[in-house]
Scaffold this active site. Structure first.
Site, PDB file in Angstrom:
ATOM      1  N   LYS A 117       0.829  -1.217   0.000  1.00 47.85           N
ATOM      2  CA  LYS A 117       0.000   0.000   0.000  1.00 47.85           C
ATOM      3  C   LYS A 117       0.855   1.256   0.000  1.00 47.85           C
ATOM      4  CE  LYS A 117      -4.515  -1.569   1.126  1.00 47.85           C
ATOM      5  NZ  LYS A 117      -5.803  -1.338   1.731  1.00 47.85           N
ATOM      6  N   LYS A 199      -3.294  -9.677  -6.733  1.00 49.30           N
ATOM      7  CA  LYS A 199      -4.571  -9.944  -6.071  1.00 49.30           C
ATOM      8  C   LYS A 199      -5.675  -9.058  -6.656  1.00 49.30           C
ATOM      9  CE  LYS A 199      -5.829  -8.141  -2.187  1.00 49.30           C
ATOM     10  NZ  LYS A 199      -6.487  -7.758  -0.942  1.00 49.30           N
ATOM     11  N   LYS A 202     -10.508  -4.171  -4.505  1.00 51.42           N
ATOM     12  CA  LYS A 202     -11.529  -3.133  -4.626  1.00 51.42           C
ATOM     13  C   LYS A 202     -10.997  -1.874  -5.252  1.00 51.42           C
ATOM     14  CE  LYS A 202     -13.285  -3.618  -0.246  1.00 51.42           C
ATOM     15  NZ  LYS A 202     -12.295  -3.296   0.725  1.00 51.42           N
TER      16      LYS A 202
HETATM   17  P1  ATP Z   1      -8.607  -2.550  -0.842  1.00 51.30           P
HETATM   18  O1  ATP Z   1      -8.377  -2.730  -2.317  1.00 51.30           O
HETATM   19  O2  ATP Z   1      -9.535  -1.437  -0.502  1.00 51.30           O
HETATM   20  O3  ATP Z   1      -7.366  -2.587  -0.024  1.00 51.30           O
HETATM   21  P2  ATP Z   1      -9.491  -5.318  -0.700  1.00 51.30           P
HETATM   22  O4  ATP Z   1     -10.310  -5.587  -1.913  1.00 51.30           O
HETATM   23  O5  ATP Z   1      -8.121  -5.925  -0.654  1.00 51.30           O
HETATM   24  O6  ATP Z   1      -9.463  -3.780  -0.381  1.00 51.30           O
HETATM   25  P3  ATP Z   1     -10.203  -5.793   2.053  1.00 51.30           P
HETATM   26  O7  ATP Z   1     -11.240  -4.946   2.682  1.00 51.30           O
HETATM   27  O8  ATP Z   1      -8.794  -5.471   2.349  1.00 51.30           O
HETATM   28  O9  ATP Z   1     -10.388  -5.831   0.490  1.00 51.30           O
HETATM   29  O10 ATP Z   1     -10.477  -7.326   2.369  1.00 51.30           O
HETATM   30  C1  ATP Z   1     -11.637  -7.853   2.962  1.00 51.30           C
HETATM   31  C2  ATP Z   1     -11.604  -9.350   2.979  1.00 51.30           C
HETATM   32  O11 ATP Z   1     -11.623  -9.872   1.646  1.00 51.30           O
HETATM   33  C3  ATP Z   1     -10.352  -9.952   3.620  1.00 51.30           C
HETATM   34  O12 ATP Z   1     -10.710 -11.124   4.328  1.00 51.30           O
HETATM   35  C4  ATP Z   1      -9.481 -10.301   2.458  1.00 51.30           C
HETATM   36  O13 ATP Z   1      -8.568 -11.346   2.742  1.00 51.30           O
HETATM   37  C5  ATP Z   1     -10.520 -10.740   1.445  1.00 51.30           C
HETATM   38  N1  ATP Z   1     -10.022 -10.530   0.084  1.00 51.30           N
HETATM   39  C6  ATP Z   1      -9.729  -9.348  -0.489  1.00 51.30           C
HETATM   40  N2  ATP Z   1      -9.328  -9.524  -1.752  1.00 51.30           N
HETATM   41  C7  ATP Z   1      -9.342 -10.863  -1.964  1.00 51.30           C
HETATM   42  C8  ATP Z   1      -9.029 -11.696  -3.095  1.00 51.30           C
HETATM   43  N3  ATP Z   1      -8.603 -11.167  -4.216  1.00 51.30           N
HETATM   44  N4  ATP Z   1      -9.181 -13.032  -2.975  1.00 51.30           N
HETATM   45  C9  ATP Z   1      -9.638 -13.584  -1.825  1.00 51.30           C
HETATM   46  N5  ATP Z   1      -9.947 -12.862  -0.727  1.00 51.30           N
HETATM   47  C10 ATP Z   1      -9.813 -11.526  -0.795  1.00 51.30           C
END
Ligand code: ATP
Ligand code: LTN
Length: 335
Positions: A117, A199, A202
């Protein structure tokens, strides 16, 4: 004794920092729904975590509400699970401060999410981003959680949580339950469709991310455009990141094993496979999207759930916090 007192405790959260993705759904949310009957579950909206990256206030407010509606639409049942906003319970920030004093710089320096990040938000490498995992530890430890259902990207934070809790327990006496992560075999790490070595997230811009509210057409188009290889065979193998990812998605949604998927698409091209993945994902999301629209029209209902959830959660959170305050030696003038 109430039934709940014998059940194991589950806690998890998602940042309301945008529209939830297929990764959030398959890696986390869907599994939250599955464990509701068996455990005493606490599901929060991690809005305190969300501000470690700049948010537009009106959008954050709206995303909190929308994410609560998505939780409900996905099947989180407020009669079984406790839903709340992290920022409505002061104990999260309060315990985070105490735990900051038990987390070592060396440990925080090793966190890969922080490194990732900071490189993506080089203009805003703030202290919150750095101590983010300590706040997450506070979230978990406040509820004496046994299990934390997350995607595999969060397991490093969970390991840190265990280390901090163990350190605190050794320094004083048994205070925190040592939690374990709960990940699934498929779906624990969904990759971006446009760069399957990264990965799905969002905050990614472009067509690499499937959002839970994407229409069927959009889902099918994004999957059709997904980066694959030139081998042309639907099989799970090292280096075939794009196909491996689509197979994981298809497996997570349909419950089919990789072998079953390989034989289903033997002799067929990537086009047929991608269409099948697109349809399966869109159909799974369609049910939930209908429910989502319904919840979005019922603000009073959602507010009521969040208020009641916070009342229940804060009772438990305060209990752990006061135990911690006592152990570290804060003087309580009311006693
Ligand atoms: P951001 O992009 O805003 O950092 P993010 O999409 O990575 O957000 P988080 O809010 O950080 O989402 O994650 C929420 C939950 O979703 C966590 O349990 C995380 O492990 C899971 N998660 C996020 N992205 C993935 C993915 N690509 N595959 C599986 N699990 C995911
Ligand atoms: N850091 C998590 C979100 C989160 C969380 C938690 C997950 C905040 N607090 C407590 C599990 C338990 C993420 O997914 N980025």
């Amino acid at each position: 004794m109430e039934m709940n007192e014998t059940k194991k405790v589950v806690l998890s959260g998602i940042q309301p920092s945008g529209t939830l993705t297929l990764g959030n759904y398959l890696g986390a949310l869907r599994n939250w729904v599955k464990v509701q009957d068996e455990y005493d579950c606490y599901y929060m909206l991690a809005d305190l975590h969300a501000i470690t990256v700049r948010q537009v206030p009106a959008e954050l407010r709206q995303n909190c509400f929308k994410t609560a509606a998505i939780y409900l639409a996905a099947g989180i049942d407020p009669a079984k699970s406790t839903l709340f906003l992290q920022s409505t319970i002061p104990a999260h920030s309060q315990l985070a401060w105490v735990l900051d004093c038990y987390a070592m710089m060396g440990e925080l320096n090793r966190m890969t999410q922080f490194k990732d990040k900071s490189s993506r938000h080089a203009d805003n490498i703030n202290g919150g981003l750095y101590t983010y995992p300590v706040l997450m530890a506070a979230d978990i430890l406040l509820y004496q959680a046994d299990l934390v259902p997350v995607g595999s990207d969060q397991l490093q934070h969970l390991e840190l949580t265990r280390d901090i809790a163990t350190r605190f327990n050794h320094a004083y006496s048994e205070t925190f339950k040592i939690p374990k992560g709960l990940t699934t075999q498929t779906g624990a790490r969904i990759m971006s469709l446009s760069d399957p070595t990264k990965k799905m997230s969002k905050s990614e811009v472009g067509d690499g991310t499937i959002f839970m509210l994407d229409s069927k057409d959009v889902v099918i188009r994004k999957i059709r455009k997904a980066v694959t290889d030139s081998d042309g065979e639907v099989r799970y193998a090292e280096g075939k990141h794009g196909i491996n990812n689509l197979m994981s998605i298809y497996s997570a949604v349909t419950g089919k094993t990789f072998e079953e998927i390989e034989s289903e698409f033997a002799g067929k091209g990537y086009g047929d496979f991608k269409l099948a993945v697109g349809e399966a994902v869109a159909d799974e999301l369609a049910v939930l999207q209908g429910e989502y629209q319904r919840y979005m029209t019922d603000k009073a209902y959602i507010n009521d759930i969040l208020i009641k959830g916070a009342e229940k959660a804060s009772y438990i959170a305060r209990k752990t916090l006061s135990k911690v305050y006592r152990k570290v030696g804060f003087y309580d003038p009311t006693k």
